[in-house]
Write a protein that holds these residues in place. Structure first.
Motif, PDB file in Angstrom:
ATOM      1  N   ALA A  21      14.505  12.518  -1.861  1.00 32.53           N
ATOM      2  CA  ALA A  21      14.980  11.586  -0.836  1.00 32.53           C
ATOM      3  C   ALA A  21      15.649  10.405  -1.518  1.00 32.53           C
ATOM      4  O   ALA A  21      15.395  10.112  -2.695  1.00 32.53           O
ATOM      5  N   ALA A  22      16.502   9.721  -0.747  1.00 29.76           N
ATOM      6  CA  ALA A  22      17.203   8.547  -1.267  1.00 29.76           C
ATOM      7  C   ALA A  22      17.178   7.438  -0.238  1.00 29.76           C
ATOM      8  O   ALA A  22      17.081   7.693   0.979  1.00 29.76           O
ATOM      9  N   ALA A  23      17.246   6.227  -0.731  1.00 26.86           N
ATOM     10  CA  ALA A  23      17.373   5.024   0.089  1.00 26.86           C
ATOM     11  C   ALA A  23      18.402   4.154  -0.618  1.00 26.86           C
ATOM     12  O   ALA A  23      18.761   4.424  -1.773  1.00 26.86           O
ATOM     13  N   GLY A  54       6.072  11.460  -2.594  1.00 23.76           N
ATOM     14  CA  GLY A  54       7.479  11.087  -2.694  1.00 23.76           C
ATOM     15  C   GLY A  54       7.881  10.032  -1.685  1.00 23.76           C
ATOM     16  O   GLY A  54       8.595   9.074  -2.008  1.00 23.76           O
ATOM     17  N   GLY A  55       7.428  10.194  -0.446  1.00 23.74           N
ATOM     18  CA  GLY A  55       7.749   9.202   0.576  1.00 23.74           C
ATOM     19  C   GLY A  55       7.156   7.841   0.276  1.00 23.74           C
ATOM     20  O   GLY A  55       7.820   6.803   0.436  1.00 23.74           O
ATOM     21  N   LEU A  56       5.909   7.829  -0.166  1.00 24.93           N
ATOM     22  CA  LEU A  56       5.261   6.559  -0.494  1.00 24.93           C
ATOM     23  C   LEU A  56       5.900   5.904  -1.716  1.00 24.93           C
ATOM     24  O   LEU A  56       6.056   4.675  -1.768  1.00 24.93           O
ATOM     25  N   LEU A  57       6.290   6.714  -2.691  1.00 30.05           N
ATOM     26  CA  LEU A  57       6.924   6.160  -3.883  1.00 30.05           C
ATOM     27  C   LEU A  57       8.282   5.554  -3.543  1.00 30.05           C
ATOM     28  O   LEU A  57       8.612   4.453  -4.014  1.00 30.05           O
ATOM     29  N   LEU A  58       9.072   6.226  -2.730  1.00 28.61           N
ATOM     30  CA  LEU A  58      10.377   5.687  -2.357  1.00 28.61           C
ATOM     31  C   LEU A  58      10.210   4.366  -1.605  1.00 28.61           C
ATOM     32  O   LEU A  58      10.958   3.409  -1.841  1.00 28.61           O
ATOM     33  N   ARG A  59       9.226   4.299  -0.736  1.00 27.06           N
ATOM     34  CA  ARG A  59       8.966   3.042  -0.036  1.00 27.06           C
ATOM     35  C   ARG A  59       8.566   1.944  -1.012  1.00 27.06           C
ATOM     36  O   ARG A  59       9.052   0.807  -0.934  1.00 27.06           O
ATOM     37  N   SER A  60       7.727   2.286  -1.962  1.00 26.76           N
ATOM     38  CA  SER A  60       7.240   1.278  -2.908  1.00 26.76           C
ATOM     39  C   SER A  60       8.357   0.734  -3.786  1.00 26.76           C
ATOM     40  O   SER A  60       8.465  -0.482  -3.999  1.00 26.76           O
ATOM     41  N   ALA A  70       6.701   2.497 -13.022  1.00 29.12           N
ATOM     42  CA  ALA A  70       5.421   3.115 -13.355  1.00 29.12           C
ATOM     43  C   ALA A  70       4.286   2.512 -12.532  1.00 29.12           C
ATOM     44  O   ALA A  70       3.369   3.228 -12.106  1.00 29.12           O
ATOM     45  N   GLU A  71       4.339   1.224 -12.285  1.00 33.72           N
ATOM     46  CA  GLU A  71       3.315   0.598 -11.445  1.00 33.72           C
ATOM     47  C   GLU A  71       3.449   1.057 -10.002  1.00 33.72           C
ATOM     48  O   GLU A  71       2.437   1.277  -9.313  1.00 33.72           O
ATOM     49  N   CYS A  72       4.687   1.199  -9.535  1.00 37.29           N
ATOM     50  CA  CYS A  72       4.906   1.718  -8.181  1.00 37.29           C
ATOM     51  C   CYS A  72       4.343   3.130  -8.042  1.00 37.29           C
ATOM     52  O   CYS A  72       3.742   3.479  -7.018  1.00 37.29           O
ATOM     53  N   LEU A  73       4.545   3.944  -9.081  1.00 35.43           N
ATOM     54  CA  LEU A  73       4.015   5.310  -9.044  1.00 35.43           C
ATOM     55  C   LEU A  73       2.498   5.300  -9.043  1.00 35.43           C
ATOM     56  O   LEU A  73       1.863   6.041  -8.275  1.00 35.43           O
ATOM     57  N   GLY A  78      -2.454   6.302  -6.003  1.00 37.48           N
ATOM     58  CA  GLY A  78      -3.706   5.790  -5.443  1.00 37.48           C
ATOM     59  C   GLY A  78      -3.738   5.867  -3.934  1.00 37.48           C
ATOM     60  O   GLY A  78      -4.779   6.195  -3.334  1.00 37.48           O
ATOM     61  N   LEU A  79      -2.610   5.584  -3.284  1.00 39.41           N
ATOM     62  CA  LEU A  79      -2.546   5.670  -1.823  1.00 39.41           C
ATOM     63  C   LEU A  79      -2.725   7.100  -1.340  1.00 39.41           C
ATOM     64  O   LEU A  79      -3.446   7.356  -0.367  1.00 39.41           O
TER      65      LEU A  79
END
Length: 273
Positions: A21-23, A54-60, A70-73, A78-79
């Motif tokens: 996905a892309a934003a 993937g969705g949570l990472l793109l949002r973060s 790396a912190e976002c990942l 964790g989420l």
């Protein structure tokens, strides 16, 4: 921002375990993995894991632009864990995992992260290419997969050898001397390959699952510069079509030994200039 995305499952009856996905200013690609039909301990499955992560990472990475990838990942892992640790056995050694490739622009640079055997293809404005791939899984696999590669892909003997190989590989997951991949433990993110590239030096950036990189790194029917030219001229669908054509010409893995005759294949091609 011009993004082209193509993805195909390994077969029409198979669930696609890749996610991309892309934003604005960011993109992610994940290649989910389990242990070939084995019980995972998770009631949701591999595709749910890779898609949710993937969705949570793109949002973060888009909502926290100053936070390192790396912190976002780690936060996103964790989420995901919190979403199913009460219903699933995340201590199970074959619990779902996923590779991760992520990019984000900001401050005149492209920031990237790669964990697992997905790849990042950077095409520069001068016509050259650079590929970022986490080779630790490949390095471990080469030590273990000899008995698999001498057998016809899909044969009963190959299936049994592949199960033994995957079981051994799982025992080396997320530990020193093995390889690192996104799973239940956020600390895996600390081992991702990360870096930055000046944005004005790039013509495009492409995120690819290992099912799509086969044309170059497994079949050796093109180099990365040729693959980049295909992406620019004909797009991700054509690159995946060429992968499928090669797979169809070697269904038993005689020419190109491999664990799967066909694999999920995903390409996200982002033209920057």
């Amino acid at each position: 921002m011009r993004v082209a995305l193509a993805t195909l499952p390994a077969g029409p009856e198979r669930e696609n375990e890749d996610f991309a996905a892309a934003a604005p200013g960011a993109a992610v690609l994940l290649d989910g993995a389990g242990v070939g039909g084995a019980e995972t301990g998770c009631t949701h499955g591999v595709a749910w894991f890779s898609g949710t992560l993937g969705g949570l990472l793109l949002r973060s990475i888009t909502t926290a632009p100053a936070r390192p990838l790396a912190e976002c990942l780690a936060d996103s892992i964790g989420l995901v864990r919190s979403l199913h640790e009460d219903s699933c056995d995340l201590t199970y050694r074959a619990s779902p995992t996923s590779t991760v490739a992520a990019v984000r622009t900001g401050g005149g640079a492209l920031e990237y992260l790669v964990l697992g055997d997905s790849s990042l293809l950077l095409a520069n404005t001068g016509g050259g290419t650079t590929v970022v791939t986490d080779r630790r899984l490949d390095d471990v696999g080469k030590r273990l997969r000899g008995p698999v590669d001498v057998l016809p892909t899909g044969s009963p003997e190959h299936t049994a050898a592949l199960a033994d190989y995957r079981d051994a590989l799982t025992g080396l997951r997320n530990r020193p001397g093995g390889f690192w991949i996104a799973g239940p433990d956020p600390r895996a993110a600390e081992h991702a390959l990360t870096g930055t590239v000046p944005l004005d030096s790039l013509a495009s950036v492409t995120l690819l699952s290992d099912g799509a990189t086969r044309l170059v790194d497994r079949f050796e029917l093109a180099d990365w510069q040729e693959a980049s030219a295909v992406l620019d001229s004909s797009g991700p669908d054509e690159l995946i079509r060429r992968v499928r054509e090669a797979e169809a010409g070697d269904p038993d893995g005689r020419r190109w030994p491999r664990g799967k005759a066909r694999d999920d294949a995903t390409v996200l091609h982002w033209v920057l200039s």
